[in-house]
Design a protein around this motif. Structure first.
Motif, mmCIF file in Angstrom:
data_model
loop_
_atom_site.group_PDB
_atom_site.id
_atom_site.type_symbol
_atom_site.label_atom_id
_atom_site.label_comp_id
_atom_site.label_asym_id
_atom_site.label_seq_id
_atom_site.Cartn_x
_atom_site.Cartn_y
_atom_site.Cartn_z
ATOM 1 N N ASP A 246 0.804 -1.258 0.129
ATOM 2 C CA ASP A 246 0.100 -0.081 0.068
ATOM 3 C C ASP A 246 0.710 1.180 -0.099
ATOM 4 O OD1 ASP A 246 -2.396 -1.347 -0.159
ATOM 5 O OD2 ASP A 246 -2.436 -1.634 2.171
ATOM 6 N N SER A 247 2.096 1.274 -0.677
ATOM 7 C CA SER A 247 3.018 2.408 -0.616
ATOM 8 C C SER A 247 3.566 2.462 -2.209
ATOM 9 C CB SER A 247 4.085 2.077 0.226
ATOM 10 O OG SER A 247 4.879 3.335 0.452
ATOM 11 N N VAL A 248 3.557 3.467 -2.621
ATOM 12 C CA VAL A 248 4.060 3.910 -4.123
ATOM 13 C C VAL A 248 5.512 3.616 -4.346
ATOM 14 C CG1 VAL A 248 4.345 5.229 -6.046
ATOM 15 C CG2 VAL A 248 2.115 5.284 -4.466
ATOM 16 N N TYR A 249 6.283 3.970 -3.616
ATOM 17 C CA TYR A 249 7.734 4.080 -3.563
ATOM 18 C C TYR A 249 8.256 2.771 -3.392
ATOM 19 C CZ TYR A 249 7.202 8.807 -3.204
ATOM 20 O OH TYR A 249 6.837 10.324 -3.488
ATOM 21 N N PRO A 250 8.100 1.809 -2.524
ATOM 22 C CA PRO A 250 8.591 0.365 -2.577
ATOM 23 C C PRO A 250 8.174 -0.363 -3.828
ATOM 24 C CG PRO A 250 7.703 1.022 -0.434
ATOM 25 C CD PRO A 250 7.520 2.155 -1.143
ATOM 26 N N ALA A 251 6.805 -0.004 -4.257
ATOM 27 C CA ALA A 251 6.269 -0.899 -5.509
ATOM 28 C C ALA A 251 7.002 -0.361 -6.709
ATOM 29 C CB ALA A 251 4.707 -0.429 -5.608
ATOM 30 N N LEU A 252 7.373 0.973 -6.771
ATOM 31 C CA LEU A 252 8.152 1.450 -7.856
ATOM 32 C C LEU A 252 9.421 0.576 -8.188
ATOM 33 C CD1 LEU A 252 6.983 5.145 -8.145
ATOM 34 C CD2 LEU A 252 6.212 3.084 -9.594
ATOM 35 N N LEU A 253 10.199 0.986 -6.727
ATOM 36 C CA LEU A 253 11.514 0.301 -6.779
ATOM 37 C C LEU A 253 11.507 -1.102 -7.032
ATOM 38 C CD1 LEU A 253 14.646 0.868 -6.070
ATOM 39 C CD2 LEU A 253 13.773 0.507 -3.842
ATOM 40 N N PHE A 254 10.839 -1.838 -6.626
ATOM 41 C CA PHE A 254 10.836 -3.264 -6.854
ATOM 42 C C PHE A 254 10.312 -3.384 -8.220
ATOM 43 C CE2 PHE A 254 8.852 -7.693 -7.091
ATOM 44 C CZ PHE A 254 9.871 -8.218 -6.752
ATOM 45 N N GLY A 255 9.419 -2.675 -8.948
ATOM 46 C CA GLY A 255 9.013 -2.894 -10.360
ATOM 47 C C GLY A 255 10.122 -2.728 -11.103
ATOM 48 N N LEU A 256 10.958 -1.444 -10.764
ATOM 49 C CA LEU A 256 12.123 -1.272 -11.559
ATOM 50 C C LEU A 256 13.180 -2.170 -11.647
ATOM 51 C CD1 LEU A 256 13.574 1.046 -13.305
ATOM 52 C CD2 LEU A 256 14.380 1.944 -11.084
ATOM 53 N N VAL A 257 13.141 -2.919 -10.386
ATOM 54 C CA VAL A 257 14.426 -3.802 -10.285
ATOM 55 C C VAL A 257 13.816 -5.111 -11.146
ATOM 56 C CG1 VAL A 257 15.645 -5.688 -8.689
ATOM 57 C CG2 VAL A 257 15.412 -3.160 -8.309
ATOM 58 N N TRP A 258 12.709 -5.511 -11.017
ATOM 59 C CA TRP A 258 12.125 -6.702 -11.786
ATOM 60 C C TRP A 258 12.153 -6.415 -13.202
ATOM 61 C CZ3 TRP A 258 11.103 -11.512 -10.758
ATOM 62 C CH2 TRP A 258 10.022 -12.330 -11.640
ATOM 63 N N SER A 259 11.822 -5.179 -13.654
ATOM 64 C CA SER A 259 11.788 -5.150 -15.062
ATOM 65 C C SER A 259 13.307 -5.092 -15.609
ATOM 66 C CB SER A 259 11.023 -3.883 -15.244
ATOM 67 O OG SER A 259 11.977 -2.630 -14.956
#
Length: 366
Positions: A55-68
């Motif tokens: 439920d937080s944008v920044y951890p989601a974006l960070l993990f999404g970037l690493v995954w991509s």
């Protein structure tokens, strides 16, 4: 500029590709674009999945970037290492591990987007489950307090029953002495005779007892009702405390379970879509015909392989020739008489020195 970027994404050798035709460069730019947009889709799916968890944008974006970036690097590596061969089967065998991984990834990343697409339907399922859980929770909490509440109610009912019984007894005695005075029952004599006095005395005694019982029982009933109110307040408090847990029952696993309760066919087609997206870089490389770039790359690789094999053969031959020459040199040296006499003389002198030194050490110990 964009074309060069997509060629970089394809993992092709830019120096070789520069000498190829525009059509060949466009083909690899298309493969690179497929790799790039697959990574973009992986970013969107993984970022949303993590957003539903944290439920937080920044951890989601960070993990999404690493995954991509991981998916991008993996696709780029596999596409660049697949070599065009004369048989499609050998090329497909090369790509099999990535295809298996793509199936796993497609299943994993398609779920979050399915949850988003079917959000309204999932919310309806979750609402029904929450309502059922709330009712079940109230039932369990009520069962927990049931024994104390039932006992308290039974005691209150018993106290009220004692009062009611005594009131009936007093009313009965009242009717008895009234009818005795009227001469309608009992002795059937009108007036207040000895029997009347006896009956009114019983009535007055029972009435006094009723007052005492009513006073004592009403005090006890008031205490029991206070206890019942406390128990009911505790019950309501327990229900209120546990309700937020039920209200918060909308995490990723809950939504996945709710999604599984919906018709499976739409989810299956969405999963197939992501499977196609995940495998598209590999499929694009497998379906592309063997072109100018592949021939040039094969030529460079075979030329390098031939050079390496030639160098290896020459090194082996050099070692073998050098060993043969050293064997011959030492064989000739072993047959030299003057060198033999010199070695014999030096060895004799060394033995004489060792013998003299041993004798001196033995004398010093005597």
């Amino acid at each position: 500029m964009l074309k060069q970027f997509f060629i970089l994404c394809s993992g092709a050798d830019n120096e070789i590709l520069e000498g190829c035709s525009q059509g060949e460069q466009t083909k690899y730019a298309g493969i690179g674009a497929t790799v790039f947009f697959t990574a973009v889709m992986a970013f969107i799916a993984s970022a949303y999945a993590l957003f539903t968890v944290f439920d937080s944008v920044y951890p989601a974006l960070l993990f999404g970037l690493v995954w991509s970036l991981l998916i991008f690097n993996l696709d780029r590596f596999i596409v660049s290492t697949i070599r065009k061969r004369d048989k499609f089967g050998s090329e497909f065998l090369q790509a099999t591990p990535r295809i298996i991984l793509a199936i796993i990834i497609a299943i994993v990343i398609s779920k979050p987007l399915e949850i988003k697409i079917f959000e309204k339907e999932i919310n309806t399922v979750l609402l029904k489950e929450k309502n059922a859980m709330a009712l079940e929770n109230k039932k369990e909490v009520a069962n927990y307090f049931k024994s104390d509440l039932d006992k308290n109610k039974a005691e209150i009912a018993s106290l009220k029953s004692d009062i009611s019984k005594k009131e009936k007894e007093v009313n009965t005695l009242y009717e008895t002495y009234i009818t005795e005075a009227e001469g309608t029952k009992g002795t059937l004599k009108l007036g207040k005779g000895p029997v009347f006095k006896e009956k009114i005395a019983k009535h007055n005694l029972a009435s006094a007892q009723l007052d005492t019982i009513r006073k004592n029982n009403l005090e006890k009933i008031a205490e029991k009702e206070k206890t019942a109110a406390v128990l009911q307040a505790d019950l309501d408090k327990k229900v209120t405390e546990t309700q937020p847990i039920i209200d918060g029952f909308d995490g990723l696993m809950a939504r996945i379970n709710a999604l599984n309760k919906l018709p499976s066919l739409p989810s299956f087609f969405i999963m197939l879509l992501f499977l196609a997206i995940e495998t598209s870089p590999i499929i694009a490389k497998l379906l592309s015909p063997k072109g100018e770039y592949d021939f040039k790359l094969e030529d460079l690789e075979t030329a390098l392989k031939a050079t390496l094999e030639q160098d290896k053969y020459q090194r082996n031959l050099l070692v073998k020739t050098s060993a043969m020459m050293h064997d011959k040199v030492y064989e000739d040296i072993a047959q030299d008489k003057s060198l033999y006499d010199l070695q014999r003389k030096k060895a004799t002198e060394l033995l004489e020195l060792q013998a003299t030194n041993f004798v001196e050490k033995q004398k010093s110990t005597l």
